[in-house]
Write a protein that holds these residues in place. Structure first.
Motif, PDB file in Angstrom:
ATOM      1  N   GLN A 137       8.028  -1.544   8.377  1.00 24.70           N
ATOM      2  CA  GLN A 137       7.116  -1.712   9.510  1.00 24.70           C
ATOM      3  C   GLN A 137       5.908  -0.781   9.385  1.00 24.70           C
ATOM      4  OE1 GLN A 137       7.903  -0.176  13.508  1.00 24.70           O
ATOM      5  NE2 GLN A 137       7.965  -2.311  14.240  1.00 24.70           N
ATOM      6  N   ALA A 138       4.729  -1.366   9.402  1.00 21.85           N
ATOM      7  CA  ALA A 138       3.503  -0.581   9.267  1.00 21.85           C
ATOM      8  C   ALA A 138       3.375   0.454  10.375  1.00 21.85           C
ATOM      9  CB  ALA A 138       2.295  -1.512   9.272  1.00 21.85           C
ATOM     10  N   ALA A 139       3.719   0.070  11.596  1.00 22.48           N
ATOM     11  CA  ALA A 139       3.560   0.997  12.726  1.00 22.48           C
ATOM     12  C   ALA A 139       4.442   2.226  12.561  1.00 22.48           C
ATOM     13  CB  ALA A 139       3.887   0.282  14.034  1.00 22.48           C
ATOM     14  N   GLN A 140       5.662   2.050  12.070  1.00 25.30           N
ATOM     15  CA  GLN A 140       6.572   3.182  11.940  1.00 25.30           C
ATOM     16  C   GLN A 140       6.192   4.104  10.796  1.00 25.30           C
ATOM     17  OE1 GLN A 140      10.669   2.366  10.758  1.00 25.30           O
ATOM     18  NE2 GLN A 140      11.425   4.074  11.999  1.00 25.30           N
ATOM     19  N   PHE A 141       5.710   3.541   9.693  1.00 22.71           N
ATOM     20  CA  PHE A 141       5.444   4.345   8.486  1.00 22.71           C
ATOM     21  C   PHE A 141       3.975   4.653   8.274  1.00 22.71           C
ATOM     22  CE2 PHE A 141       9.683   2.729   7.654  1.00 22.71           C
ATOM     23  CZ  PHE A 141      10.300   3.748   6.941  1.00 22.71           C
ATOM     24  N   ALA A 142       3.137   4.419   9.272  1.00 23.04           N
ATOM     25  CA  ALA A 142       1.688   4.582   9.113  1.00 23.04           C
ATOM     26  C   ALA A 142       1.287   5.974   8.646  1.00 23.04           C
ATOM     27  CB  ALA A 142       0.983   4.251  10.429  1.00 23.04           C
ATOM     28  N   ASP A 143       2.007   6.997   9.088  1.00 24.47           N
ATOM     29  CA  ASP A 143       1.655   8.378   8.728  1.00 24.47           C
ATOM     30  C   ASP A 143       2.492   8.904   7.562  1.00 24.47           C
ATOM     31  OD1 ASP A 143      -0.220   8.470  10.819  1.00 24.47           O
ATOM     32  OD2 ASP A 143       1.332   9.044  12.265  1.00 24.47           O
ATOM     33  N   CYS A 144       3.085   7.989   6.791  1.00 30.63           N
ATOM     34  CA  CYS A 144       4.021   8.386   5.731  1.00 30.63           C
ATOM     35  C   CYS A 144       3.544   7.970   4.345  1.00 30.63           C
ATOM     36  CB  CYS A 144       5.396   7.762   6.004  1.00 30.63           C
ATOM     37  SG  CYS A 144       6.059   8.114   7.640  1.00 30.63           S
ATOM     38  N   MET A 145       2.262   7.898   4.152  1.00 26.46           N
ATOM     39  CA  MET A 145       1.706   7.433   2.889  1.00 26.46           C
ATOM     40  C   MET A 145       1.655   8.556   1.852  1.00 26.46           C
ATOM     41  SD  MET A 145       0.877   4.205   3.376  1.00 26.46           S
ATOM     42  CE  MET A 145      -0.506   3.705   2.359  1.00 26.46           C
ATOM     43  N   GLY A 146       1.770   8.176   0.602  1.00 22.33           N
ATOM     44  CA  GLY A 146       1.598   9.117  -0.498  1.00 22.33           C
ATOM     45  C   GLY A 146       2.566  10.280  -0.438  1.00 22.33           C
ATOM     46  N   ALA A 147       2.052  11.473  -0.581  1.00 21.79           N
ATOM     47  CA  ALA A 147       2.887  12.677  -0.630  1.00 21.79           C
ATOM     48  C   ALA A 147       3.643  12.915   0.663  1.00 21.79           C
ATOM     49  CB  ALA A 147       2.024  13.886  -0.963  1.00 21.79           C
ATOM     50  N   ALA A 148       3.195  12.306   1.772  1.00 16.15           N
ATOM     51  CA  ALA A 148       3.869  12.495   3.058  1.00 16.15           C
ATOM     52  C   ALA A 148       5.145  11.663   3.171  1.00 16.15           C
ATOM     53  CB  ALA A 148       2.920  12.139   4.204  1.00 16.15           C
ATOM     54  N   ALA A 149       5.367  10.730   2.243  1.00 18.68           N
ATOM     55  CA  ALA A 149       6.491   9.794   2.364  1.00 18.68           C
ATOM     56  C   ALA A 149       7.838  10.482   2.586  1.00 18.68           C
ATOM     57  CB  ALA A 149       6.539   8.877   1.154  1.00 18.68           C
ATOM     58  N   GLY A 183       5.377   8.527  -5.278  1.00 25.91           N
ATOM     59  CA  GLY A 183       6.601   8.521  -6.063  1.00 25.91           C
ATOM     60  C   GLY A 183       7.547   7.402  -5.699  1.00 25.91           C
ATOM     61  N   CYS A 184       7.017   6.186  -5.484  1.00 24.90           N
ATOM     62  CA  CYS A 184       7.833   5.047  -5.044  1.00 24.90           C
ATOM     63  C   CYS A 184       8.861   4.661  -6.107  1.00 24.90           C
ATOM     64  CB  CYS A 184       6.930   3.860  -4.732  1.00 24.90           C
ATOM     65  SG  CYS A 184       7.816   2.401  -4.169  1.00 24.90           S
ATOM     66  N   ALA A 185      10.133   4.639  -5.707  1.00 21.58           N
ATOM     67  CA  ALA A 185      11.220   4.330  -6.644  1.00 21.58           C
ATOM     68  C   ALA A 185      11.203   2.869  -7.081  1.00 21.58           C
ATOM     69  CB  ALA A 185      12.569   4.662  -6.006  1.00 21.58           C
ATOM     70  N   GLN A 186      10.541   2.011  -6.328  1.00 21.54           N
ATOM     71  CA  GLN A 186      10.543   0.578  -6.623  1.00 21.54           C
ATOM     72  C   GLN A 186       9.173   0.097  -7.090  1.00 21.54           C
ATOM     73  OE1 GLN A 186      13.480  -0.275  -6.614  1.00 21.54           O
ATOM     74  NE2 GLN A 186      14.495   1.029  -5.117  1.00 21.54           N
ATOM     75  N   GLN A 225       0.828  -1.208   0.000  1.00 19.56           N
ATOM     76  CA  GLN A 225       0.000   0.000   0.000  1.00 19.56           C
ATOM     77  C   GLN A 225       0.860   1.256   0.000  1.00 19.56           C
ATOM     78  OE1 GLN A 225      -2.217  -0.854   3.560  1.00 19.56           O
ATOM     79  NE2 GLN A 225      -3.901  -1.857   2.450  1.00 19.56           N
ATOM     80  N   TYR A 226       1.959   1.221   0.740  1.00 20.20           N
ATOM     81  CA  TYR A 226       2.874   2.366   0.837  1.00 20.20           C
ATOM     82  C   TYR A 226       3.482   2.683  -0.523  1.00 20.20           C
ATOM     83  CZ  TYR A 226       7.131   4.936   2.141  1.00 20.20           C
ATOM     84  OH  TYR A 226       8.144   5.860   2.234  1.00 20.20           O
ATOM     85  N   CYS A 227       3.976   1.645  -1.202  1.00 21.08           N
ATOM     86  CA  CYS A 227       4.669   1.876  -2.475  1.00 21.08           C
ATOM     87  C   CYS A 227       3.709   2.252  -3.592  1.00 21.08           C
ATOM     88  CB  CYS A 227       5.481   0.645  -2.869  1.00 21.08           C
ATOM     89  SG  CYS A 227       6.533   0.897  -4.311  1.00 21.08           S
ATOM     90  N   THR A 228       2.469   1.821  -3.499  1.00 21.22           N
ATOM     91  CA  THR A 228       1.520   2.097  -4.581  1.00 21.22           C
ATOM     92  C   THR A 228       0.572   3.247  -4.265  1.00 21.22           C
ATOM     93  OG1 THR A 228       0.032   0.380  -3.704  1.00 21.22           O
ATOM     94  CG2 THR A 228       1.587  -0.279  -5.422  1.00 21.22           C
ATOM     95  N   ALA A 229       0.769   3.904  -3.112  1.00 22.46           N
ATOM     96  CA  ALA A 229      -0.111   5.020  -2.728  1.00 22.46           C
ATOM     97  C   ALA A 229       0.016   6.175  -3.721  1.00 22.46           C
ATOM     98  CB  ALA A 229       0.237   5.500  -1.321  1.00 22.46           C
ATOM     99  N   GLU A 230      -1.072   6.786  -4.032  1.00 24.45           N
ATOM    100  CA  GLU A 230      -1.087   7.908  -4.971  1.00 24.45           C
ATOM    101  C   GLU A 230      -0.247   9.057  -4.433  1.00 24.45           C
ATOM    102  OE1 GLU A 230      -4.282  10.809  -7.299  1.00 24.45           O
ATOM    103  OE2 GLU A 230      -4.970   9.132  -6.045  1.00 24.45           O
ATOM    104  N   GLY A 231       0.616   9.593  -5.289  1.00 25.33           N
ATOM    105  CA  GLY A 231       1.440  10.727  -4.915  1.00 25.33           C
ATOM    106  C   GLY A 231       2.697  10.378  -4.171  1.00 25.33           C
TER     107      GLY A 231
END
Length: 572
Positions: free
Chosen positions: A178-190, A133-136, A125-131
């Motif tokens: 880890q989902a817990a660590q990156f939970a608030d880092c989706m999409g443009a917030a990454a 810009g996942c490098a992988q 979900q993190y890598c495919t989230a809109e906005g």
């Protein structure tokens, strides 16, 4: 061992896991002190999803892991997974549209919380989230869904049959975060999650203790790592900056560092450094092959717009396999490696030299130069020098070839040697080198691109990403000829065409299972080699160096170069 105390920050001691050796002695985690690594290109983040750079992917691999990893031979090994799913064991569906992974029992994040299937779902979900810009993102191509069947089971469903399903969450470029660590880092917030990006929580052998972007990273042993007695090193200093030559000296001449990456320097200079006796140059090999392409079409300028096209007709003599075979036999590949590549090269007789499971041994005769045999082969075929000028003729056409490549000192040395060897079998070569920006540029208006191939022979290196060669071997489909209709784009540079080869492309696309796929791939490689439209020369590798006191190093060019760093240890 030098401690580099000026560069060390305060690092906490870790609790030491222990393991028993065969002789009954126990080994402690962190028993070997500090490991010093230099990557002269410094990492700017430890989140590989925000950078496709090798330096970021490999530094992050000390912390972040994936379901499966590729060894130094390209073998796919279970890592966070209990086993590699296949059709045979039920892990891959019969219709090839899904793969189900089971996590190893008891894997913990470095913060002491359990790894679960939900972390894998979140990573997708993190890598495919809109906005975002996942490098992988390419690793998740074709993935329709990732679901947690239960805490230990991950099911990945594809939108179409996928005979090679080992991409998403496999290899160093697609680890689980880890989902817990990156939970608030989706999409443009990454990119804004600096703490997480610079200090990811992982399941790997080390944890981040300090990160200075574009400078230095410090790690300590992960007390929750799942293998007792690993890692052997208590701390790791990962230094960036400088250049390849300075990095080589720091291991091979001064002993300041234990491991130096990517030493693309003159092999003679590197060998001189190695002679100091402090370190060893090693190289990881994947699929890069320096090769000759023999034009199967006629590149004569007299043909005008039809040169090097199907309409212009076949080459006057390079479609004759006996001539191609003799040209190959005359070449001393070992000497080409010695003068141009050193530890960064190996002679090869295959256009596909790896992974090992795909590598054919049917063509190994080319490893031994045989000028006398080449001359005898041509004589027996009646391809002789009828007028005494030192050049053989085929059906009245003198064997004179234009031989082009990009401008590069190693390549010009190779051209000179190959020209000499071919002259010894009655073939004259006229050499030409072209600026690399033009040669590889693809400008349809330029006559000098490697796609147009307005010459008889051309030389360059090519390879492919990942470990599955399906797309790469399809480069030689008949439809892949560059032509005016395709704006001279296409991957089949030498204009090879065989319907039997095209049939194997289709068969490979519908075949599952690595062993079954390997048999087809070997047939394809051997068919290309038997055509002598390609003459492989050098399997090119990536040289690094390690201290002679460092054991357990098994470089991989299929995964992170540091893929087995948990197994490294100090020998004295």
């Amino acid at each position: 061992m030098k401690k580099l105390s000026a560069l060390m920050g305060a690092t906490a001691l870790v609790a030491c896991g222990t393991a028993a050796l065969a002789d009954g002695h126990e080994v402690e985690r962190g028993r070997d002190g500090q490991l010093n690594i230099i990557y002269w290109q410094a990492p700017s983040t430890l989140n590989p999803y925000l950078s496709g750079g090798t330096k970021e992917v490999e530094s992050a691999s000390l912390v972040l892991e994936s379901l499966g990893r590729f060894s130094d031979t390209g073998e796919l090994l279970p890592w966070l997974a209990a086993e590699i799913p296949t059709v045979e064991n039920g892990g891959v569906s019969e219709d090839l549209t899904s793969i189900t992974w089971t996590l190893k029992d008891g894997v913990m994040w470095s913060d002491g919380t359990p790894l679960t299937a939900n972390d894998a779902v979140f990573t997708w979900q993190y890598c495919t989230a809109e906005g975002g810009g996942c490098a992988q993102a390419s690793y998740f191509d074709g993935v329709e869904s990732v679901e947690a069947v239960d805490d230990q089971t991950i099911k990945i469903t594809f939108d179409a049959p996928k005979p090679f399903p080992y991409t998403a969450l496999v290899g160093a470029e697609s680890p689980i975060i880890q989902a817990a660590q990156f939970a608030d880092c989706m999409g443009a917030a990454a990119p804004t999650c600096v703490d997480a990006n610079f200090g990811p929580i992982g399941t790997g052998p080390f944890v981040v203790t300090d990160f200075k972007a574009n400078d230095v990273v410090q790690f300590s042993a992960n007390e929750n790592f799942r293998v007792d007695g690993q890692p052997a090193f208590e701390t790791v200093l990962f230094k960036g900056g400088g250049d390849a030559a300075a990095a080589a000296r720091s291991v091979l001449e001064t002993g300041e560092f234990d491991y130096a990456w990517n030493l693309q320097i003159d092999p003679t200079v590197l060998s001189d450094m190695e002679s100091a006796g402090l370190g060893t140059v090693v190289a990881a090999f994947a699929t890069s092959v320096e090769r000759l392409h023999l034009n199967q079409t006629n590149p004569s300028a007299d043909l005008g717009d039809l040169r090097a096209t199907a309409e212009g007709g076949a080459h006057p003599f390079l479609t004759n396999r006996t001539i191609g075979q003799a040209m190959s036999m005359a070449i001393d590949r070992g000497l080409l490696v010695e003068i141009g590549y050193g530890a960064g090269g190996q002679p090869t007789c295959n256009v596909l030299p790896g992974p090992a499971v795909y590598a054919s041994t049917a063509n190994d005769a080319c490893l031994t130069q045989d000028v006398a045999g080449a001359n005898a082969l041509l004589d027996e075929a009646g391809i002789v020098d009828s007028d005494g000028d030192g050049i053989r003729e085929f059906e009245g056409t003198p064997l004179i070839v234009s031989y082009q490549t990009s401008t590069n000192a190693v390549r010009q040395d190779t051209q000179a040697l190959v020209k000499q060897w071919w002259s010894e079998i009655g073939i004259q070569a006229e050499l030409r080198n072209i600026d690399a920006s033009v040669f590889f540029g693809g400008d349809p208006a330029s006559p000098d691109t490697f796609q147009k191939f307005f010459a008889d022979v051309e030389m360059y290196t090519n390879n492919f990403a990942g470990v599955d060669p399906e797309a790469y071997m399809a480069n030689w489909a008949c439809k892949e000829w560059p032509s005016p209709e395709s704006q001279w784009q296409g991957s089949n540079m030498q204009r090879f065409c065989d319907p039997a080869y095209d049939a194997l492309i289709d068969e490979l696309a519908s075949t599952a299972g690595i062993d079954a796929r390997a048999e087809i791939v070997k047939q394809m490689n051997d068919m290309l080699m038997a055509s002598y439209s390609i003459i492989p020369l050098v399997h090119r590798g990536n040289p690094s160096a390690h201290a002679n006191t460092l054991g357990g190093v098994k470089m991989s060019d299929w995964d992170s170069e540091l893929w087995n760093i948990a197994e490294w240890y100090r020998t004295e």
